[in-house]
Scaffold this motif. Structure first.
Motif, PDB file in Angstrom:
ATOM      1  N   ASP A   1      -4.230  -1.736  -3.526  1.00  0.00           N
ATOM      2  CA  ASP A   1      -2.998  -1.975  -2.786  1.00  0.00           C
ATOM      3  C   ASP A   1      -3.352  -2.418  -1.373  1.00  0.00           C
ATOM      4  OD1 ASP A   1      -3.377   0.286  -1.166  1.00  0.00           O
ATOM      5  OD2 ASP A   1      -1.392   1.108  -1.535  1.00  0.00           O
ATOM      6  N   MET A   2      -2.333  -2.609  -0.540  1.00  0.00           N
ATOM      7  CA  MET A   2      -2.540  -3.200   0.776  1.00  0.00           C
ATOM      8  C   MET A   2      -2.197  -2.252   1.930  1.00  0.00           C
ATOM      9  SD  MET A   2      -0.843  -6.908  -0.188  1.00  0.00           S
ATOM     10  CE  MET A   2      -1.479  -7.829   1.207  1.00  0.00           C
ATOM     11  N   GLU A   3      -1.783  -1.018   1.615  1.00  0.00           N
ATOM     12  CA  GLU A   3      -1.315  -0.127   2.679  1.00  0.00           C
ATOM     13  C   GLU A   3      -1.885   1.285   2.659  1.00  0.00           C
ATOM     14  OE1 GLU A   3       1.240  -3.432   1.805  1.00  0.00           O
ATOM     15  OE2 GLU A   3       1.031  -1.652   0.521  1.00  0.00           O
ATOM     16  N   THR A   4      -2.350   1.774   1.514  1.00  0.00           N
ATOM     17  CA  THR A   4      -2.780   3.170   1.420  1.00  0.00           C
ATOM     18  C   THR A   4      -3.907   3.497   2.384  1.00  0.00           C
ATOM     19  OG1 THR A   4      -2.057   3.468  -0.864  1.00  0.00           O
ATOM     20  CG2 THR A   4      -3.848   4.878  -0.110  1.00  0.00           C
ATOM     21  N   ALA A   5      -4.904   2.634   2.476  1.00  0.00           N
ATOM     22  CA  ALA A   5      -6.049   2.925   3.351  1.00  0.00           C
ATOM     23  C   ALA A   5      -5.600   3.067   4.805  1.00  0.00           C
ATOM     24  CB  ALA A   5      -7.110   1.833   3.213  1.00  0.00           C
ATOM     25  N   SER A   6      -4.673   2.218   5.234  1.00  0.00           N
ATOM     26  CA  SER A   6      -4.158   2.320   6.607  1.00  0.00           C
ATOM     27  C   SER A   6      -3.436   3.644   6.827  1.00  0.00           C
ATOM     28  CB  SER A   6      -3.207   1.166   6.905  1.00  0.00           C
ATOM     29  OG  SER A   6      -3.897  -0.048   7.031  1.00  0.00           O
ATOM     30  N   LEU A   7      -2.669   4.078   5.831  1.00  0.00           N
ATOM     31  CA  LEU A   7      -1.977   5.362   5.941  1.00  0.00           C
ATOM     32  C   LEU A   7      -2.979   6.501   6.112  1.00  0.00           C
ATOM     33  CD1 LEU A   7       0.411   7.320   5.759  1.00  0.00           C
ATOM     34  CD2 LEU A   7       0.264   7.140   3.264  1.00  0.00           C
ATOM     35  N   PHE A   8      -3.992   6.529   5.277  1.00  0.00           N
ATOM     36  CA  PHE A   8      -4.974   7.611   5.358  1.00  0.00           C
ATOM     37  C   PHE A   8      -5.725   7.577   6.694  1.00  0.00           C
ATOM     38  CE2 PHE A   8      -5.640   8.071   0.442  1.00  0.00           C
ATOM     39  CZ  PHE A   8      -4.316   8.456   0.322  1.00  0.00           C
ATOM     40  N   LEU A   9      -6.045   6.381   7.162  1.00  0.00           N
ATOM     41  CA  LEU A   9      -6.755   6.261   8.433  1.00  0.00           C
ATOM     42  C   LEU A   9      -5.898   6.788   9.583  1.00  0.00           C
ATOM     43  CD1 LEU A   9      -9.416   4.936   9.689  1.00  0.00           C
ATOM     44  CD2 LEU A   9      -7.902   3.059  10.330  1.00  0.00           C
TER      45      LEU A   9
END
Length: 259
Positions: free
Chosen positions: A202-210
């Motif tokens: 996906d395109m957003e999960t990593a940003s959320l976790f960061l």
């Protein structure tokens, strides 16, 4: 608890506090659908620059709790800004409700994906000051919230799988690598991803976790399996109707895990 020097005073879009708990999507229509279904007296609090926040109350029996639904821009950088401002505005527990960006079949639709770790976030990680050698380290969800989501899936008898999620910045490149100018490079990356199979993108999960880690807050990500590669729009036709029905079921699972 981790300390972050950012406060709501540095926000550009969200200028007033938000409830402590909420669900964030990238699809505005999905956000509007589920917020109108679950919130009592929903109110559009913010709608600017691709970011929307709807607030209200979730009522369960004698329990009434402030809650928000939001939509954030697609992609790592735009969503990172949205998550940043939500946490700065008071959000303490956020679940992303998105869709799986790999090929999905009708057989996959009655299941969801819980993200056990996210990888591949580079640009936003560099801007945060993370060393280049560390940008590919896994980004993790909140352990307790992840456990609660699993438990709610089991209680609801809704099939789920835990998967590694790879961040992608070019959605179409990984679905149609043969159409890219350098398909071999995409194929090499896909081969690397397949080493973690079954995996998701996906395109957003990593940003959320960061961003959750930066602010010391709780975050998890739930991906619905939606058939997107068809002649109709994803939420049109028979598979679209099934997707919308499952959407409410999955949102119910998430809300019960958060309350």
């Amino acid at each position: 608890m981790k300390q972050c020097l950012f406060t709501i005073e540095q926000n550009i879009i969200i200028k007033t506090p938000v409830p402590e708990k909420g669900i964030v999507c990238s699809n505005p229509e999905r956000t509007l659908r589920i917020s109108s279904h679950f919130l009592e007296n929903p109110c559009m609090k913010i709608q600017s620059w691709g970011l929307g926040v709807i607030t209200g109350k979730i009522v369960r029996g004698g329990l009434s709790e402030d809650f928000f639904f939001a939509y954030a821009p697609m992609g790592a950088s735009g969503s990172a800004m949205a998550f940043h401002e939500l946490f700065a505005a008071g959000a303490k527990e956020v679940v992303r409700l998105g869709s799986n960006d790999v090929w999905v079949t009708e057989e996959d639709m009655n299941s969801l994906v819980l993200i056990s770790e996210a990888r591949g976030l580079r640009g936003v990680s560099w801007d945060l000051g993370i060393d280049e050698k560390d940008v590919d380290h896994p980004l993790l969800p909140d352990h307790d919230l992840h456990r609660r989501l699993m438990e709610r899936c089991r209680l609801s008898r809704f099939q789920y799988s835990e998967r590694v999620c790879f961040n992608v910045d070019d959605y179409h490149a990984y679905l149609y690598p043969e159409r890219m100018e350098a398909p071999q490079r995409i194929q090499q990356r896909l081969a690397t991803y397949n080493a973690c199979a079954p995996y998701c993108r996906d395109m957003e999960t990593a940003s959320l976790f960061l961003k959750a880690n930066q602010f010391g807050k709780k975050a998890c990500s739930v991906l619905q399996n939606v058939v997107k590669q068809k002649d109709e729009l994803p939420y049109e036709g028979s598979t679209g109707d099934r997707a919308k029905a499952n959407e409410n079921t999955i949102a119910e699972i998430v809300i019960n895990a958060m309350l």
